[in-house]
Design a protein around this motif. Structure first.
Motif, PDB file in Angstrom:
ATOM      1  N   ASP A  93       0.838  -1.197   0.000  1.00 36.03           N
ATOM      2  CA  ASP A  93       0.000   0.000   0.000  1.00 36.03           C
ATOM      3  C   ASP A  93       0.876   1.251   0.000  1.00 36.03           C
ATOM      4  OD1 ASP A  93      -2.495  -1.486   2.225  1.00 36.03           O
ATOM      5  OD2 ASP A  93      -2.149  -1.681   0.060  1.00 36.03           O
ATOM      6  N   ALA A  94       1.939   1.205   0.837  1.00 36.69           N
ATOM      7  CA  ALA A  94       2.822   2.361   0.892  1.00 36.69           C
ATOM      8  C   ALA A  94       3.529   2.553  -0.444  1.00 36.69           C
ATOM      9  CB  ALA A  94       3.838   2.182   2.016  1.00 36.69           C
ATOM     10  N   LEU A 124       1.109   3.896  -2.933  1.00 36.23           N
ATOM     11  CA  LEU A 124       0.854   5.310  -2.672  1.00 36.23           C
ATOM     12  C   LEU A 124       2.046   6.139  -3.133  1.00 36.23           C
ATOM     13  CD1 LEU A 124      -0.947   7.473  -1.447  1.00 36.23           C
ATOM     14  CD2 LEU A 124       0.063   6.986   0.785  1.00 36.23           C
ATOM     15  N   ALA A 125       3.255   5.618  -2.883  1.00 36.56           N
ATOM     16  CA  ALA A 125       4.457   6.310  -3.308  1.00 36.56           C
ATOM     17  C   ALA A 125       4.498   6.440  -4.822  1.00 36.56           C
ATOM     18  CB  ALA A 125       5.695   5.573  -2.804  1.00 36.56           C
ATOM     19  N   ALA A 138       1.938   9.005  -5.887  1.00 40.76           N
ATOM     20  CA  ALA A 138       2.338  10.356  -5.526  1.00 40.76           C
ATOM     21  C   ALA A 138       3.479  10.835  -6.412  1.00 40.76           C
ATOM     22  CB  ALA A 138       2.755  10.379  -4.059  1.00 40.76           C
ATOM     23  N   LEU A 171       7.153  16.552  -4.189  1.00 38.69           N
ATOM     24  CA  LEU A 171       6.613  15.343  -3.560  1.00 38.69           C
ATOM     25  C   LEU A 171       6.528  15.528  -2.055  1.00 38.69           C
ATOM     26  CD1 LEU A 171       5.887  12.311  -4.258  1.00 38.69           C
ATOM     27  CD2 LEU A 171       8.196  11.781  -3.536  1.00 38.69           C
ATOM     28  N   PHE A 224       3.178  15.697   0.414  1.00 40.67           N
ATOM     29  CA  PHE A 224       2.931  14.776   1.518  1.00 40.67           C
ATOM     30  C   PHE A 224       2.740  15.547   2.811  1.00 40.67           C
ATOM     31  CE2 PHE A 224       2.955  10.269   0.850  1.00 40.67           C
ATOM     32  CZ  PHE A 224       3.436  10.091  -0.430  1.00 40.67           C
ATOM     33  N   LEU A 227       1.117   5.377   7.236  1.00 35.82           N
ATOM     34  CA  LEU A 227       1.206   4.854   5.881  1.00 35.82           C
ATOM     35  C   LEU A 227       1.756   5.902   4.944  1.00 35.82           C
ATOM     36  CD1 LEU A 227       0.524   2.454   4.016  1.00 35.82           C
ATOM     37  CD2 LEU A 227      -1.676   3.527   3.600  1.00 35.82           C
ATOM     38  N   LYS A 281       5.435   6.283   5.445  1.00 35.44           N
ATOM     39  CA  LYS A 281       6.134   5.138   4.859  1.00 35.44           C
ATOM     40  C   LYS A 281       6.206   5.307   3.349  1.00 35.44           C
ATOM     41  CE  LYS A 281       5.304   1.462   8.226  1.00 35.44           C
ATOM     42  NZ  LYS A 281       5.171   2.385   9.328  1.00 35.44           N
ATOM     43  N   ALA A 282       5.090   5.721   2.778  1.00 32.19           N
ATOM     44  CA  ALA A 282       5.059   5.908   1.332  1.00 32.19           C
ATOM     45  C   ALA A 282       6.059   6.980   0.916  1.00 32.19           C
ATOM     46  CB  ALA A 282       3.645   6.284   0.893  1.00 32.19           C
ATOM     47  N   LEU A 298       9.521   5.544   1.053  1.00 34.35           N
ATOM     48  CA  LEU A 298       9.767   4.659  -0.081  1.00 34.35           C
ATOM     49  C   LEU A 298      10.024   5.454  -1.344  1.00 34.35           C
ATOM     50  CD1 LEU A 298       7.141   1.825   0.402  1.00 34.35           C
ATOM     51  CD2 LEU A 298       9.604   1.661   0.615  1.00 34.35           C
ATOM     52  N   ALA A 299       9.208   6.481  -1.541  1.00 31.49           N
ATOM     53  CA  ALA A 299       9.350   7.273  -2.757  1.00 31.49           C
ATOM     54  C   ALA A 299      10.724   7.936  -2.793  1.00 31.49           C
ATOM     55  CB  ALA A 299       8.251   8.327  -2.827  1.00 31.49           C
TER      56      ALA A 299
END
Lengths: 973, 383
Positions: free
Chosen positions: A817-818, A821-822, A825, B342, B346, B360, B363-364, B367-368
């Motif tokens: 999910d993360a 979402l990344a 985004a 980005l 966020f 979440l 975390k996203a 990761l990005a």
């Protein structure tokens, strides 16, 4: 921003060196290891130090220590002056080791402005981030163009776009957002997995989780099954306990029954012995009857009984037999009468009855035909009567209505119309006459006077003398006429005309008289016409008209009579035809009747019944048939009477036979008694009684004897089963066992053995069998339970494994999910940024384009979607993709883009210096020359530091730019 | 009269340790040790020659127990005969077997004569010694049984009850099932032998008139506080009752934080963890469950699975990573790059996000950023 000068006390191999930087192109030349990279590193370190914000890692400390001055006596420090685009200038003084410190001063007054910026340990002062708007990483990535960038750069649109995208993404040329999105997607796809890729971790975990849950469900079901087995085991064990209890109880009852039986046998032996003794005594008492001939007792009894029955019947039947004889006599009389009737009906016996059905059918047909004929005859005669009567009446009417009939309805109607018209005309004429007469009357002239006037007129006309009338009358008449004419009652004076007043009067009354005369004439004519019509009617119709004042109405009435007559005549005609038809039908029906009668007579004739009249012959035959039936009934009656009479005769004969039987029975009974030794006197009954007594005695003796024998046998049998001593011992032993068992089971004391020992033994054996079976069942259940328990997967273990698997799956799902979402985004941010980035890049590019390309190109376009760069060729008037540009122009565009990007990504839009680290190492000299020339042009827009070891570049600089303000050559090594 | 009762509760035989994340092999050992703990408690009862053994519910976990569990219990209780064993079933070992009445171990087992299992409903009593009776009832979802309104004069009465799943009340507050100390005394009970709380202790804390035995072993990390073990309750001649815990729980939960900063490889990390475990005397304790929080993880990251595999310890270890967010978001937010945009996006997310969503999102973002750095991202790295 541009660098002004750098003074290094000690930084790697650069010790005690000062560099003054030109605002334009600065060529730093030196061989390998001359310190070019060290100078670059020092510049960056002076702006950003070695440590960013955050943890100072060992690697970073090591990186810093790598640049310790080679001269250990030199301080590891330096000072950098620089100016920003807004004109402000600063100096940063750093000491790197042993104790880092940083001081930022504003130039030229050297004011300490360090406090205006964030600080941290190890001398970290974060001023460059703020003033340049870039992090160290970004500064290094954006402002440094490394060795391979230019030589190997991809000049295609996509290549440049990719570079732009990467730089736009994170100010590095390493990672574009697309690369990052791809990376995340790959991680999701390979490290997590999608539902379609079952070999990946998450699907595997999910599959495993599903397996575990199914396994748990199976284990739970097995647990329930196991519980069911336990219940069955409990029940089986309970049953076994019960069976065991029952068996023990049976065993007790068996012992009890054995005891009771043994005790009973002992009792029975004792009883039998006593009975034998008693019976022996009785036997002795009845010994005298032992030899009595009682064997003929049954016969004696039978004969005696029969004799008594016969006597009773005889007494009973005496009166009945008399009545029977009387009935028999009556029956015989009836029988004789029946015979007589039969004799009288004998003649009917030969009447053939087999033809009866046919005869009946033919008779029915004949009767029906007869009936039909009669009905037809009645109809015909009725119809004929009607016709005859109507015809007669019609003839009479025809005689009377002849003339009218001859005229016909139409003639009568026409005559009537004429008659009516004539009458109407007459009435009209008479009306007009009345009017004329009324007018004449009003004129008041008499007839005489009128005659006189006529005479006068005549005479006047003839010229004769006019006779003189009575004036008074005349004058009066004149006056009335005048009054009439003038409308005045006064007489009118005769005008002076010269004519006699009568003429005048005639002129006045003449029309009236004429009218009257015409009316009279018309009346006469109308009367004449009417009379003519009447006369015609009378002459033609004569008596048909009323004698007195016949009118046209009589014609109407007469016409109605004529219509009625004609209608009646038509009816009669129709009925005559009907009568003819009925007559024809009558003939047909008559013929049928005759045929039916003929057929019937024929059949009867054949049976012997002749005649002309079918009815009579039929009646005769049917009469015979009836007699034959009666004959049959009489014969049946006769048979019944005969049978009844026979029964009565038999009864009488039986009764008469009893006497004989009585005598025979007496004789026989006496013989039997005599044979038994009984003296038979007159009283046979008494003899029988004596015999009976003897027989009873013998019977008693026999009974006693039999009882004695039986008792004796019983006793022997009892003794054979066990002597009294043996039985007594058995009883005692059983009693002892019972006592023991009762002590163990006190509740059994009240038990009663109602059955035989064998029965309890059988029940006990059955209980043993059942217990054996139950034990087997229990053993089997226990084995199954043990097996199930051993093989049952522990639910707790499954729950634990499920929890672990689920946690792992959830962790992967959370990561997925993360990552998703990344991805999203990043894609959104990249898309939005590109839309913003391209428009900001374009004007910067355009700003310098004309200058650095010497007007060759003045306009550039950056595609917002793809970041593809194209230059607008003025002569073409359209954008030219960058692939179509020359290599040199491509280099230039690339460098300009890097410069523009640096400006764009700078938070303050500072024009940042570009550091080119030997970018032309793979370029030939022509190209190098081009690049150097372009760099020189570019450096008019932004400060460029070109580090190279290539002597060509140095020589070119020396020959081309040396001595020019704005450019500087720095030699190392 | 005087008497002694051995009081036990919340044994939870056959319970799964899934909430603690223990693997089946550890869970099996724990379950076996629970049986041993019960045996030790019963051995103590024999040794002390108590008048009765009372068990206030949750003797076994009804979701997982097999009929064999009943056989074990029957054998264990038979071994203390003729000491009466009085059991008031609780929620986990409900009398009705829960969804399936067939699965009640109480119903399936043939209990020895010294065992009495109290039914639900009104209080029923067992006289365990002259003048000493145990009153109680099985736990019922419908609520606790009513206490008698007044104290009869029939000797000493002890109340045996399981108070329900959330019987974690402190102080003198009424128990969740409504019972109060005053009502207890008014009904003539000398003492309440209670179950339903895994961390044992007196009840109420001030002027106790009862006690929660607590589970024989801590069953979860948060149960280390409180007492665990059988309780010897002595009834004095004056009716006063004193409780003494026999705490011999073998298992323990330990939480450690280990800084792996500076560890260059998995081996170094493993050694550092071993040192921490040794310090807490956990390393060689096979009956310890250690939850290790790792901090200072190097930027390049270590394979924690590999680290864990290399740790030489008998305790069962769980590891989680605690690290600060690896990026300076303030700095990145200043960038005029996609990365900067980005980060700004966020951070601009509404504060009303639920904590889970916020976690979440962070975390996203991590990761990005890592992906933008071209760094390999592995799911195991994400805590």
């Amino acid at each position: 921003m541009r660098l002004l000068d750098l003074r290094l006390e000690g930084f790697g191999r650069l010790v005690g060196r000062t560099f003054r930087f030109a605002p334009g192109l600065n060529l730093v030349h030196g061989p390998n290891e001359a310190g070019k990279s060290t100078l670059l590193r020092a510049t960056v370190a002076m702006l950003y130090s070695f440590f960013e914000d955050g943890t100072i890692t060992a690697a970073k400390r090591a990186a810093m220590m790598n640049y310790q001055p080679w001269d250990e006596s030199a301080r590891y420090a330096g000072e950098l002056h620089y100016a920003l685009d807004d004109g402000s200038a600063y100096g940063v003084r750093r000491v790197f080791a042993p104790r880092s410190s940083t001081l930022l001063v504003a130039l030229p007054d050297e004011a300490d402005v360090s406090d205006q910026f964030e600080k941290s340990t190890r001398g970290r002062l974060f001023f460059a981030d703020v003033q340049l708007g870039l992090s160290k990483e970004m500064f290094e990535n954006v402002c440094q163009i490394r060795l391979s960038d230019l030589a190997t750069r991809d000049l295609t649109a996509s290549g440049i776009a990719t570079t732009l995208a990467r730089l736009a993404t994170s100010a590095t040329t390493e990672a574009a957002s697309t690369d990052a999105i791809e990376l995340l997607e790959r991680v999701i796809r390979e490290d997590i997995g999608t539902p379609r890729s079952q070999s990946r971790p998450l699907p595997q975990l999910q599959a495993r989780l599903a397996e575990l849950e199914e396994e748990r469900a199976t284990a739970a079901a097995a647990r329930e099954e196991l519980a069911g087995l336990m219940v069955c085991l409990r029940e089986a064990e309970e049953r076994l306990r019960k069976v065991e209890r029952d068996r023990q109880e049976c065993d007790y009852l068996h012992v009890l029954a054995e005891h009771d039986r043994a005790a009973r046998r002992v009792e029975a032996i004792v009883e039998a012995e006593e009975a034998v003794a008693a019976l022996g005594g009785r036997l002795d008492a009845l010994a005298r009857w032992a030899e009595y001939p009682a064997q003929r007792h049954d016969e004696v009894l039978r004969l005696s009984t029969r004799l008594h029955h016969l006597e009773a019947e005889r007494d009973e039947g005496t009166e009945r037999i008399a009545a029977t004889r009387e009935r028999l006599a009556r029956l015989e009389e009836e029988l004789a009468e029946a015979n007589e009737r039969i004799r009288q009906l004998e003649h009917a016996r030969r009447t053939p009855a087999d033809i009866l059905p046919d005869v009946q059918d033919l008779a029915d047909a004949w009767r029906q035909a007869e009936e039909t004929y009669r009905s037809a005859l009645v109809s015909y005669e009725r119809a004929k009567g009607v016709v005859d009567r109507a015809g007669g009446h019609l003839a009479s009417e025809a005689g009377q209505l002849g003339p009218a009939v001859e005229m016909g309805h139409v003639g009568l109607a026409k005559l009537e119309q004429r008659w009516l018209l004539a009458r109407e005309q007459l009435e009209a004429a008479e009306g007009r006459l009345a009017e004329a007469e009324a007018d004449w009357a009003r004129a008041g002239m008499t007839e005489e006077r009128y005659r006189y006037l006529e005479e006068v007129m005549r005479a006047t006309a003839a010229g004769e003398e006019v006779p003189l009338p009575e004036r008074r009358g005349c004058l009066g008449a004149v006056g009335r006429v005048g009054a009439l004419l003038m409308g005045r009652p006064q007489p009118v004076e005769a005008p002076a005309t010269g004519l006699p007043p009568e003429v005048l009067t005639m002129a006045q009354v003449g029309p009236l008289r004429a009218g009257l005369e015409r009316a009279r004439a018309e009346v006469e004519r109308a009367r004449a016409a009417l009379t003519a019509v009447r006369g015609e009617a009378t002459s033609r119709l004569g008596a048909l008209l009323p004698a007195k004042e016949p009118g046209p109405e009589a014609l109407a009435s007469l016409a109605e009579r004529v219509d009625a007559f004609l209608s009646a005549r038509a009816d009669v005609t129709h009925h005559r035809a009907l009568v003819r038809s009925l007559r024809d039908d009558l003939d047909v029906v008559r013929a049928r009747r005759d045929v039916a009668a003929g057929d019937l007579l024929a059949v009867l004739e054949e049976a012997g019944y002749g005649g002309d009249d079918a009815g009579t012959v039929l009646e005769t035959y049917l009469g015979q048939i009836e007699r034959r039936r009666e004959l049959g009934r009489e014969e049946r009656d006769r048979e019944r009477l005969s049978a009844a009479a026979g029964d009565l005769r038999d009864e009488i004969a039986r009764w008469e036979g009893r006497e004989e039987a009585m005598a025979a029975t007496r004789t026989e009974l006496g013989a039997v008694l005599a044979g038994a030794g009984i003296a038979v006197g007159h009283d046979l009954d008494e003899a029988v009684m004596r015999y009976e007594e003897g027989a009873r005695g013998h019977a008693a003796w026999a009974e006693a004897h039999a009882a004695h024998e039986a008792t004796l046998k019983n006793l022997q049998a009892l003794v054979a089963m066990g002597s009294r001593e043996v039985l007594d011992a058995a009883v005692q032993e059983a009693a002892a066992r019972l006592a023991t068992l009762r002590r163990q089971h006190p509740t059994w004391t009240d038990l009663v053995a109602e059955g035989a020992p064998e029965e309890y033994a059988a029940r006990s054996a059955a209980a043993v069998d059942e217990a054996t079976a139950l034990r087997e069942e229990i053993g089997d259940l226990r084995a199954r339970i043990d097996h199930a328990t051993e093989t049952a997967r522990r639910l707790a273990e499954l729950d634990e494994e499920i929890a672990i698997t689920r946690t792992a799956a959830q962790r992967l799902e959370r990561f997925r999910d993360a990552a998703t979402l990344a991805q999203e985004a990043l894609a959104d941010a990249a898309a939005e940024y590109q839309k913003q980035f391209a428009p900001t890049l374009e004007p910067i590019l355009k700003q310098s384009l004309a200058r650095v390309t010497c007007g060759r190109y003045v306009d550039a376009q950056v595609d917002a979607e793809t970041l593809a760069v194209s230059l607008v060729a003025p002569e073409l008037g359209r954008p030219v993709p960058i692939e179509q540009l020359s290599a040199g122009t491509g280099d230039l565009v690339y460098l300009m883009l890097r410069m523009a990007i640096a400006q764009v990504v700078s938070g303050n839009r500072e024009r940042l210096p570009l550091f080119l680290d030997d970018p032309m190492v793979q370029c030939d000299q022509d190209r190098q020359t081009q690049v150097l020339e372009y760099l020189a042009l570019l450096s008019e827009q932004t400060q460029i530091l070109l580090f190279t070891k290539d002597p060509f570049a140095r020589d070119w600089f020396a020959s081309t730019l040396a001595g020019q303000d704005g450019h500087a050559l720095h030699l190392l090594g | 009269m005087t008497g002694t009762i051995l009081h036990v509760a919340d044994v939870h035989l056959e319970a799964p340790f899934s909430s603690g994340g223990l693997p089946p092999v550890v869970g099996t050992r724990r379950r076996q040790d629970l049986r041993e703990a019960l045996k030790r408690a019963l051995a103590l009862a024999r040794k002390e020659r108590v008048d009765a053994v009372t068990i206030a519910g949750d003797l076994y976990d009804g979701r997982c127990a097999l009929p064999e569990t009943g056989a074990f219990l029957a054998g264990a209780f038979a071994a203390v005969a003729p000491i009466p064993v009085v059991i008031a079933p609780g929620c986990a070992d409900a009398m009705d077997g829960g969804a399936s009445p067939l699965l009640s171990v109480y119903a399936l087992t043939r209990w020895p004569d010294n065992v009495t299992i109290l039914p639900p409903g009104p209080l029923s009593s067992v006289e365990v010694a002259p003048g000493l009776s145990i009153w109680g009832a099985a736990w019922s979802a419908g609520g606790p049984p009513e206490l008698p309104p007044e104290a009869p004069d029939d000797g000493r009465r002890l109340l045996l009850l399981h108070v329900g799943p959330d019987g974690a009340h402190e102080g003198g507050a009424p128990l969740p099932n409504g019972l109060t100390a005053d009502a207890l005394r008014a009904a003539g009970f000398s003492y309440a032998l209670l179950g339903g709380r895994h961390a044992g202790g007196a009840w109420p804390q001030e002027e106790p008139c009862g006690c929660f035995a607590g589970s024989l072993e801590p069953l979860a990390p948060d149960e280390m506080a409180g007492r665990h073990g059988a309780v010897l309750v002595r009834i004095g001649a004056d009716g006063a009752c004193t409780a003494k815990w026999q705490e011999d729980a073998r298992w323990r939960y330990v939480a450690l934080s280990v800084d792996l900063g500076g560890c260059e490889n998995e081996d170094a990390a493993a050694r550092r963890i071993e040192a921490a475990l040794k310090h807490d005397r956990v390393r060689t304790d096979a009956r310890a469950v250690a939850a290790i929080t790792v901090t200072g993880l190097p930027e390049e990251g270590l394979d924690l699975t590999e680290v864990e595999a290399r740790v030489d310890a008998r305790a069962y270890l769980t590891m989680r990573v605690e690290r600060p967010f690896p990026y300076d978001l303030d700095q990145l937010a200043q960038e005029r790059t996609v990365r900067g945009l980005l980060v700004r996006r966020f951070r601009a997310a509404p504060d009303a996000d639920a904590p889970l969503d916020h976690d979440l999102r962070m975390k996203a973002l991590s990761l990005a950023l890592q992906a933008l750095d071209g760094k390999g991202v592995r799911p195991s790295e994400v805590a």
